[in-house]
Each structure stands twice: as C-alpha cells, then as structure tokens.
Design a protein around this motif. Structure first.
Motif, PDB file in Angstrom:
ATOM      1  N   PRO A 145       0.793  -1.234   0.000  1.00 47.69           N
ATOM      2  CA  PRO A 145       0.000   0.000   0.000  1.00 47.69           C
ATOM      3  C   PRO A 145       0.824   1.283   0.000  1.00 47.69           C
ATOM      4  O   PRO A 145       0.311   2.343  -0.360  1.00 47.69           O
ATOM      5  CB  PRO A 145      -0.837  -0.112   1.282  1.00 47.69           C
ATOM      6  CG  PRO A 145      -0.980  -1.573   1.504  1.00 47.69           C
ATOM      7  CD  PRO A 145       0.361  -2.126   1.106  1.00 47.69           C
ATOM      8  N   GLY A 146       2.086   1.206   0.385  1.00 49.21           N
ATOM      9  CA  GLY A 146       2.941   2.382   0.382  1.00 49.21           C
ATOM     10  C   GLY A 146       3.624   2.627  -0.952  1.00 49.21           C
ATOM     11  O   GLY A 146       4.405   3.575  -1.084  1.00 49.21           O
ATOM     12  N   LEU A 147       3.296   1.801  -1.944  1.00 46.22           N
ATOM     13  CA  LEU A 147       3.968   1.856  -3.245  1.00 46.22           C
ATOM     14  C   LEU A 147       2.986   2.228  -4.347  1.00 46.22           C
ATOM     15  O   LEU A 147       1.782   2.011  -4.217  1.00 46.22           O
ATOM     16  CB  LEU A 147       4.585   0.494  -3.569  1.00 46.22           C
ATOM     17  CG  LEU A 147       5.415  -0.165  -2.458  1.00 46.22           C
ATOM     18  CD1 LEU A 147       5.801  -1.579  -2.870  1.00 46.22           C
ATOM     19  CD2 LEU A 147       6.644   0.670  -2.146  1.00 46.22           C
ATOM     20  N   PRO A 148       3.480   2.740  -5.472  1.00 49.41           N
ATOM     21  CA  PRO A 148       2.598   2.981  -6.613  1.00 49.41           C
ATOM     22  C   PRO A 148       1.983   1.666  -7.095  1.00 49.41           C
ATOM     23  O   PRO A 148       2.623   0.608  -7.027  1.00 49.41           O
ATOM     24  CB  PRO A 148       3.535   3.563  -7.673  1.00 49.41           C
ATOM     25  CG  PRO A 148       4.683   4.125  -6.903  1.00 49.41           C
ATOM     26  CD  PRO A 148       4.860   3.216  -5.723  1.00 49.41           C
ATOM     27  N   LEU A 185       5.940   3.729   6.491  1.00 51.02           N
ATOM     28  CA  LEU A 185       7.357   3.381   6.382  1.00 51.02           C
ATOM     29  C   LEU A 185       7.687   2.880   4.976  1.00 51.02           C
ATOM     30  O   LEU A 185       8.730   3.215   4.407  1.00 51.02           O
ATOM     31  CB  LEU A 185       7.722   2.316   7.414  1.00 51.02           C
ATOM     32  CG  LEU A 185       7.655   2.729   8.882  1.00 51.02           C
ATOM     33  CD1 LEU A 185       7.904   1.519   9.779  1.00 51.02           C
ATOM     34  CD2 LEU A 185       8.668   3.832   9.193  1.00 51.02           C
ATOM     35  N   SER A 186       6.782   2.096   4.414  1.00 47.87           N
ATOM     36  CA  SER A 186       6.979   1.583   3.051  1.00 47.87           C
ATOM     37  C   SER A 186       7.033   2.729   2.048  1.00 47.87           C
ATOM     38  O   SER A 186       7.895   2.762   1.152  1.00 47.87           O
ATOM     39  CB  SER A 186       5.854   0.613   2.690  1.00 47.87           C
ATOM     40  OG  SER A 186       5.957   0.210   1.338  1.00 47.87           O
ATOM     41  N   HIS A 187       6.118   3.685   2.180  1.00 50.81           N
ATOM     42  CA  HIS A 187       6.090   4.834   1.270  1.00 50.81           C
ATOM     43  C   HIS A 187       7.368   5.659   1.410  1.00 50.81           C
ATOM     44  O   HIS A 187       7.943   6.114   0.411  1.00 50.81           O
ATOM     45  CB  HIS A 187       4.875   5.702   1.567  1.00 50.81           C
ATOM     46  CG  HIS A 187       4.764   6.898   0.678  1.00 50.81           C
ATOM     47  ND1 HIS A 187       4.464   6.812  -0.669  1.00 50.81           N
ATOM     48  CD2 HIS A 187       4.959   8.235   0.937  1.00 50.81           C
ATOM     49  CE1 HIS A 187       4.458   8.025  -1.197  1.00 50.81           C
ATOM     50  NE2 HIS A 187       4.752   8.903  -0.243  1.00 50.81           N
ATOM     51  N   GLN A 188       7.819   5.844   2.636  1.00 51.20           N
ATOM     52  CA  GLN A 188       9.038   6.618   2.864  1.00 51.20           C
ATOM     53  C   GLN A 188      10.249   5.942   2.226  1.00 51.20           C
ATOM     54  O   GLN A 188      11.101   6.622   1.626  1.00 51.20           O
ATOM     55  CB  GLN A 188       9.259   6.792   4.367  1.00 51.20           C
ATOM     56  CG  GLN A 188       8.236   7.717   5.021  1.00 51.20           C
ATOM     57  CD  GLN A 188       8.273   7.679   6.534  1.00 51.20           C
ATOM     58  OE1 GLN A 188       8.779   6.724   7.139  1.00 51.20           O
ATOM     59  NE2 GLN A 188       7.724   8.705   7.175  1.00 51.20           N
ATOM     60  N   TYR A 241      12.472   7.513  -0.891  1.00 50.32           N
ATOM     61  CA  TYR A 241      13.903   7.717  -0.632  1.00 50.32           C
ATOM     62  C   TYR A 241      14.763   7.011  -1.681  1.00 50.32           C
ATOM     63  O   TYR A 241      15.694   7.605  -2.240  1.00 50.32           O
ATOM     64  CB  TYR A 241      14.234   7.210   0.765  1.00 50.32           C
ATOM     65  CG  TYR A 241      15.636   7.536   1.228  1.00 50.32           C
ATOM     66  CD1 TYR A 241      15.906   8.744   1.870  1.00 50.32           C
ATOM     67  CD2 TYR A 241      16.673   6.630   1.043  1.00 50.32           C
ATOM     68  CE1 TYR A 241      17.194   9.042   2.313  1.00 50.32           C
ATOM     69  CE2 TYR A 241      17.956   6.922   1.481  1.00 50.32           C
ATOM     70  CZ  TYR A 241      18.208   8.123   2.106  1.00 50.32           C
ATOM     71  OH  TYR A 241      19.488   8.412   2.529  1.00 50.32           O
ATOM     72  N   PHE A 242      14.463   5.756  -1.940  1.00 52.04           N
ATOM     73  CA  PHE A 242      15.284   4.979  -2.886  1.00 52.04           C
ATOM     74  C   PHE A 242      15.007   5.343  -4.336  1.00 52.04           C
ATOM     75  O   PHE A 242      15.785   5.015  -5.232  1.00 52.04           O
ATOM     76  CB  PHE A 242      15.087   3.481  -2.647  1.00 52.04           C
ATOM     77  CG  PHE A 242      15.661   2.992  -1.348  1.00 52.04           C
ATOM     78  CD1 PHE A 242      16.988   3.242  -1.040  1.00 52.04           C
ATOM     79  CD2 PHE A 242      14.877   2.293  -0.442  1.00 52.04           C
ATOM     80  CE1 PHE A 242      17.530   2.793   0.164  1.00 52.04           C
ATOM     81  CE2 PHE A 242      15.418   1.840   0.755  1.00 52.04           C
ATOM     82  CZ  PHE A 242      16.749   2.107   1.050  1.00 52.04           C
ATOM     83  N   LEU A 243      13.903   6.027  -4.569  1.00 49.65           N
ATOM     84  CA  LEU A 243      13.558   6.469  -5.922  1.00 49.65           C
ATOM     85  C   LEU A 243      14.487   7.575  -6.398  1.00 49.65           C
ATOM     86  O   LEU A 243      14.693   7.757  -7.591  1.00 49.65           O
ATOM     87  CB  LEU A 243      12.115   6.968  -5.938  1.00 49.65           C
ATOM     88  CG  LEU A 243      11.446   7.231  -7.283  1.00 49.65           C
ATOM     89  CD1 LEU A 243      11.396   5.964  -8.139  1.00 49.65           C
ATOM     90  CD2 LEU A 243      10.043   7.789  -7.081  1.00 49.65           C
ATOM     91  N   LYS A 244      15.084   8.324  -5.460  1.00 52.93           N
ATOM     92  CA  LYS A 244      15.933   9.478  -5.815  1.00 52.93           C
ATOM     93  C   LYS A 244      17.242   9.024  -6.477  1.00 52.93           C
ATOM     94  O   LYS A 244      17.790   7.992  -6.122  1.00 52.93           O
ATOM     95  CB  LYS A 244      16.260  10.289  -4.553  1.00 52.93           C
ATOM     96  CG  LYS A 244      15.018  10.871  -3.890  1.00 52.93           C
ATOM     97  CD  LYS A 244      15.367  11.533  -2.585  1.00 52.93           C
ATOM     98  CE  LYS A 244      14.126  12.024  -1.862  1.00 52.93           C
ATOM     99  NZ  LYS A 244      14.427  12.599  -0.537  1.00 52.93           N
ATOM    100  N   GLY A 296      -1.170  -0.116  13.674  1.00 58.19           N
ATOM    101  CA  GLY A 296       0.212  -0.510  13.409  1.00 58.19           C
ATOM    102  C   GLY A 296       0.474  -0.696  11.926  1.00 58.19           C
ATOM    103  O   GLY A 296       1.526  -0.298  11.408  1.00 58.19           O
ATOM    104  N   ILE A 297      -0.494  -1.281  11.232  1.00 56.06           N
ATOM    105  CA  ILE A 297      -0.360  -1.479   9.782  1.00 56.06           C
ATOM    106  C   ILE A 297      -0.253  -0.139   9.065  1.00 56.06           C
ATOM    107  O   ILE A 297       0.536   0.017   8.122  1.00 56.06           O
ATOM    108  CB  ILE A 297      -1.547  -2.302   9.239  1.00 56.06           C
ATOM    109  CG1 ILE A 297      -1.410  -3.763   9.670  1.00 56.06           C
ATOM    110  CG2 ILE A 297      -1.623  -2.213   7.713  1.00 56.06           C
ATOM    111  CD1 ILE A 297      -2.612  -4.620   9.340  1.00 56.06           C
ATOM    112  N   ARG A 298      -1.012   0.834   9.515  1.00 56.20           N
ATOM    113  CA  ARG A 298      -0.943   2.159   8.883  1.00 56.20           C
ATOM    114  C   ARG A 298       0.447   2.783   9.046  1.00 56.20           C
ATOM    115  O   ARG A 298       0.964   3.437   8.138  1.00 56.20           O
ATOM    116  CB  ARG A 298      -2.029   3.077   9.451  1.00 56.20           C
ATOM    117  CG  ARG A 298      -3.436   2.706   8.983  1.00 56.20           C
ATOM    118  CD  ARG A 298      -4.442   3.792   9.325  1.00 56.20           C
ATOM    119  NE  ARG A 298      -4.687   3.902  10.751  1.00 56.20           N
ATOM    120  CZ  ARG A 298      -5.592   3.194  11.415  1.00 56.20           C
ATOM    121  NH1 ARG A 298      -6.328   2.290  10.785  1.00 56.20           N
ATOM    122  NH2 ARG A 298      -5.758   3.376  12.726  1.00 56.20           N
TER     123      ARG A 298
END
Length: 304
Positions: A239-242, A294-297, A301-304, A287-289
C-alpha cells in the motif's frame, strides 16, 4: 544622484543575495538529504508497540537498521526458510518438486511423544484441508505455503524436510538473526521456549542473498522470488507503493504482530530490500498504517 542610490541599493541587495544563496542552498540540500533512518525513527517514535526496520539498496549496506537486531516473533516469515530448504533438497536430489505428499493434519511434537493437529479456523487457506488423504505435489504445497501462507502446507513440508535440516541450511548460509525452532502450533515445544524468531537484519540479509542469487543458486533464487511475487496478502508494504510495483515478499501475523519482508523493484529496474517487523501492537490496524507509511518513505527515498 537618485539613479546612483538605486544602483547602490541593487548592488547591496545582490551582495546580500549572493551571501545568502549558499546558505539557502545548503539548507535545501540538508532538507533533501535527511537520512531515511531519521525519517523512519521519527515516524515510529511514540507509536504504541515495538517496531524494527531494515532498509537497503540491493547489494549495499542498510540505510536503516532500526532495532534491526532484536529477535521478534517470526510469524509466517519463517516459511521462507522452509522454502529455502526445499530448494536445497531439490538441488541435492533428495526431493523432487513433483513428488507428492499425502495431506494429513496430525503431527508429532518436536518434544516428547505428544502430537497435535492444526486449527483450521486459524489457517489462511482452507482448500488444502479438503484434500485430506489425497497426494499433492511438493511444488503446490510450497506455492500455497508462501502465497496463501498455508499453515497446513508448511507443517507438511517441515515434516518432510525435518526441523534439524532446516536449521542446518540456515546455519550453512550464514543467516544470523534467524532462529528456526519448530512447526506451527507445536505448543509443547513452544512451552519449552522453542520458538521461531527473526531479526529485521536476519531477514534483510536473507533477501539480499536471495536477490543476488546466493540462496542455493541463481536459478533457485529466481524461482523462489517468482513464487514470492504471487503473494496474496498485500496490506503492509504494497500500500505504500505505486500501483503495479513488483514486490516479492512474505508477510506474517499473529496477535500483536504484523511483519513483512520484501524485495521491491523501482521503475528503473533497481531494487531495494525492506523488512518491517513488529510486536506488542495494541491496535494492529493502527500498526499497519504506520508500516504503510514506512513503506512509502522507503520508496520515495530509494527512488531518488
């Protein structure tokens, strides 16, 4: 004279701007370069429950190692090491993917002479129980063990492979922070302190090796990743990803625990490893939220 004053003012403004620009640029650069570890630590601080995170680019040291050496209830992430050992057996020729195992729900405890059966209502894959007494290929048991997190398939495979051989494979592969203890719901063993535990670093190191083809072999590693790409439980890291982002992962959950361990592929084909483990969550959905965040962050971060 008026023109001279204006010119002087403009010159002074330019000089002030020139002096400020490096500082402003430095501040902007500093804001952009905020370490992921700092971002994630801020996200989990004061959140109820315990959080452990490992995040790293594929083949590189972790950018985040938050509580990452804490041993935490593995829940169903332990099934990755059953999969690992099965592929080791395939390679050695002691087991074949198309060999069959007759489905049953009666297992011997690791300790003493006791036996036990799994509670179907606690399992996440009912169809296998309906196949009791019928032979099912090992390859299919491994698939539903990972993709549907079938406890019955897991215990059938552990029974076939053996707890001690699984421990030996984990040790031979140098996977520190992984404690493979017992079958699922072997409560007699659990009462004697024999449990399945992992650290975020332990799972992270496993996924690093898997991604680089070092778990059993390149072909075997890739085959395991393909199975993980079919994961059906996708409420933590995805859910934190496109939408459509390839995620090879394994989730795990028991009361107060929500875990996920993933290899995530970026649009440019590069990959990163993210492991999020929890314990003591008083509100699992809350907790899941946090884990979604954290997944989105990590992705940003790694996308840069």
């Amino acid at each position: 004279m008026k023109m001279l004053k204006i010119s002087t003012v403009l010159e002074k403004s330019f000089l002030v701007g020139a002096l400020l620009m490096p500082h402003l640029a430095s501040a902007a650069s500093s804001a952009q370069a905020t370490p992921l570890a700092q971002i994630m630590a801020k996200t989990v601080i004061n959140q109820p429950g315990h959080f452990a995170v490992y995040a790293a680019r594929s083949g590189q040291a972790p950018d985040v190692c938050l509580n990452c050496d804490d041993l935490i209830n593995a829940a169903s992430t332990m099934k990755l090491f059953v999969l690992d050992t099965a592929y080791e057996a395939f390679t050695k020729g002691t087991l074949h993917p198309e060999a069959t195992i007759v489905v049953h729900n009666h297992f011997h405890s690791l300790v003493g002479k006791g036996s036990f059966a799994l509670e179907q209502k606690e399992d996440s894959y009912d169809p296998l129980y309906a196949q009791a007494g019928k032979p099912v290929p090992v390859s299919e048991l491994l698939r539903v063990m990972i993709q549907y997190s079938s406890n019955l398939a897991t215990n059938l495979m552990i029974e076939k492979l053996g707890v001690l051989p699984i421990r030996s494979v984990v040790k031979a592969q140098g996977l520190n922070g992984v404690v493979f203890g017992r079958m699922i719901e072997d409560f007699d063993a659990n009462d004697q302190g024999i449990r399945n535990q992992v650290s975020a670093r332990g799972l992270g190191d496993f996924l690093q090796k898997l991604d680089s083809g070092q778990i059993v072999g390149k072909a075997q590693s890739q085959s395991m990743i393909q199975i993980m790409l079919g994961q059906k439980f996708n409420d933590i890291i995805p859910p934190g990803l496109p939408a459509g982002t390839p995620v090879a992962h394994k989730t795990g959950w028991v009361d107060g625990v929500r875990n996920d361990a993933a290899i995530v592929t970026l649009p440019d084909g590069k990959r990163y490893i993210l492991v999020v483990l929890t314990s003591g969550l008083p509100d699992e959905q809350a907790g899941i939220r946090v884990l979604n965040t954290l997944s989105h962050q990590a992705y940003e971060y790694f996308l840069k």
